[in-house]
Enzyme design. Sequence first.
Site, short mmCIF file in Angstrom:
data_model
loop_
_atom_site.label_atom_id
_atom_site.label_comp_id
_atom_site.label_asym_id
_atom_site.label_seq_id
_atom_site.Cartn_x
_atom_site.Cartn_y
_atom_site.Cartn_z
N LYS A 184 0.84 -1.21 0.00
CA LYS A 184 0.00 0.00 0.00
C LYS A 184 0.87 1.26 0.00
O LYS A 184 0.55 2.26 -0.66
CB LYS A 184 -0.92 0.00 1.22
CG LYS A 184 -1.77 1.27 1.40
CD LYS A 184 -2.62 1.58 0.19
CE LYS A 184 -3.75 2.57 0.45
NZ LYS A 184 -3.38 3.81 1.11
N HIS A 187 2.08 1.72 -3.46
CA HIS A 187 0.93 2.24 -4.21
C HIS A 187 0.82 3.75 -4.03
O HIS A 187 0.66 4.51 -5.00
CB HIS A 187 -0.36 1.55 -3.73
CG HIS A 187 -1.63 2.26 -4.12
ND1 HIS A 187 -2.06 3.41 -3.46
CD2 HIS A 187 -2.54 2.01 -5.08
CE1 HIS A 187 -3.19 3.83 -4.01
NE2 HIS A 187 -3.51 3.00 -5.00
N ASN A 188 0.91 4.21 -2.79
CA ASN A 188 0.78 5.64 -2.52
C ASN A 188 1.94 6.43 -3.11
O ASN A 188 1.76 7.57 -3.56
CB ASN A 188 0.67 5.89 -1.02
CG ASN A 188 -0.72 5.58 -0.48
OD1 ASN A 188 -1.43 4.76 -1.05
ND2 ASN A 188 -1.09 6.20 0.60
#
Length: 483
Positions: A184, A187-188
């Site tokens: 995640k 992803h960010n």
Amino acid sequence: MSDADIGLIGLAVMGENLVLNMASNGYNVVVYNRTTSKVDEFLAGRAAGKSIGGAHSLEELCSKLARPRRLMIMVKAGAAVDKVIDGLLPYLDEGDIVIDGGNSEFPDSIRRTDDLAARGILFIGTGVSGGEEGALKGPSIMPGGNPEAWPHVKPIFQSIAAKTDAGEPCCEWVGRGGAGHFVKMVHNGIEYGDMQMICETYQMMKDGLGMSNQQMHDVFSKWNGGVLDSYLIEITRDILGFVDEDGTSTVDVILDKAGQKGTGKWTAISALDVGQPLTLIGEAVFARCLSALKDERVSASKVLKGPDSKFDGDAEALVNDLEQALYASKIVSYAQGYQLMRAISDEKDWELNYGAIALMWRGGCIIRSAFLGNIRDAFEKDAGLTNLLLDPFFESAVENAQSSWRRVVATAATLGIPMPAISSALAYFDGYRTERLPANLLQAQRDYFGAHTYERTDRPRGEYFHTNWTGRGGTTASSTYNA
């Protein structure tokens, strides 16, 4: 409500919407919030008439859950998560499952997985992407932690997750420890890069070509039907077409000072820790930092002058070049992100499934885009692919875009329009494709002032040498190391 399927702690926007999503998919949910009046307001409002119950204490929450208990925490990352976990522990039994669905740093999830396992509690640290709408209608979910917990939450997570056009859930087990929150985080970081590159393209259109918001709206609308088809291009189109009640274009009256919550910074720091060249995401983070110096920039603009050049070429051709430059830079952004994932996965022995990660990002999340399907195909063809740029599809795409990419960066430099992310993507591409970089001179410099030694092209790799460059330094060498 007793024997509920799952409990959720934290009724901010994401928490509320996830609960409504779970209820709409047939699950019984019990909710708790530290400010208990929010529980009552939620039950009387958006949750009214749905399979959602409430609790006014952690003890009551735990008493209303079926075994093994499944508890999802949606609070601010950091100490707040640990405080909630500590509050839950007296009411949990061996085999119960604690899920952190916030934007936690992945080392915290590694620690929590180990600490709770020692108590017989199963921990999942899961990234949830998609914002307010995604949480309600179907987010991308990236779970990692204790693998024994996955079968107990898989049906819930995969039912509430976004689905691809083929009906595949954008949720799959990522790996042990902090793997879910790590993915995640990356992803960010990619999200930071994508947003910055779109903003650079916008500025070239606005300041370089003098295009109106309506003209830019039309361009982004067209691009969203091509290779750049993605959520961020879609919302940029919508933003450029949005006006206030008085007819003023809303984007024009928004202060140019960007905020950030830290996940992009964490991504860049992780890359530095393992020596990976995540240059584009690093520039995107620093661009936000530079934007935050608004007062300084206003003062500097009155003193520092750039070129007087005006664009006098073919505007339509440059817009077409911008599309290709943005596409090629986006490929580099993902290539760098996947390089970082491979490096950390190897270090942590996570055995990440890179094709599955592309699938998880295909729908629901902020960086969802059409070409994630191509990334999935690339890793399904070659699970050991070292860099996306070496996959035939992406190699061809960058080759076709290369001339446009170079024209855009050259034009930006000529006009004095900053393009830190797009230009750094091109610099990375040129560096990665260069057989011999000038690091030989750099190593000579390091050996000259610090006796740090170097390897030679005419000797086997792994042998290190030191030169007495001045005749006064002697033959004693320093250690050879990478910091």
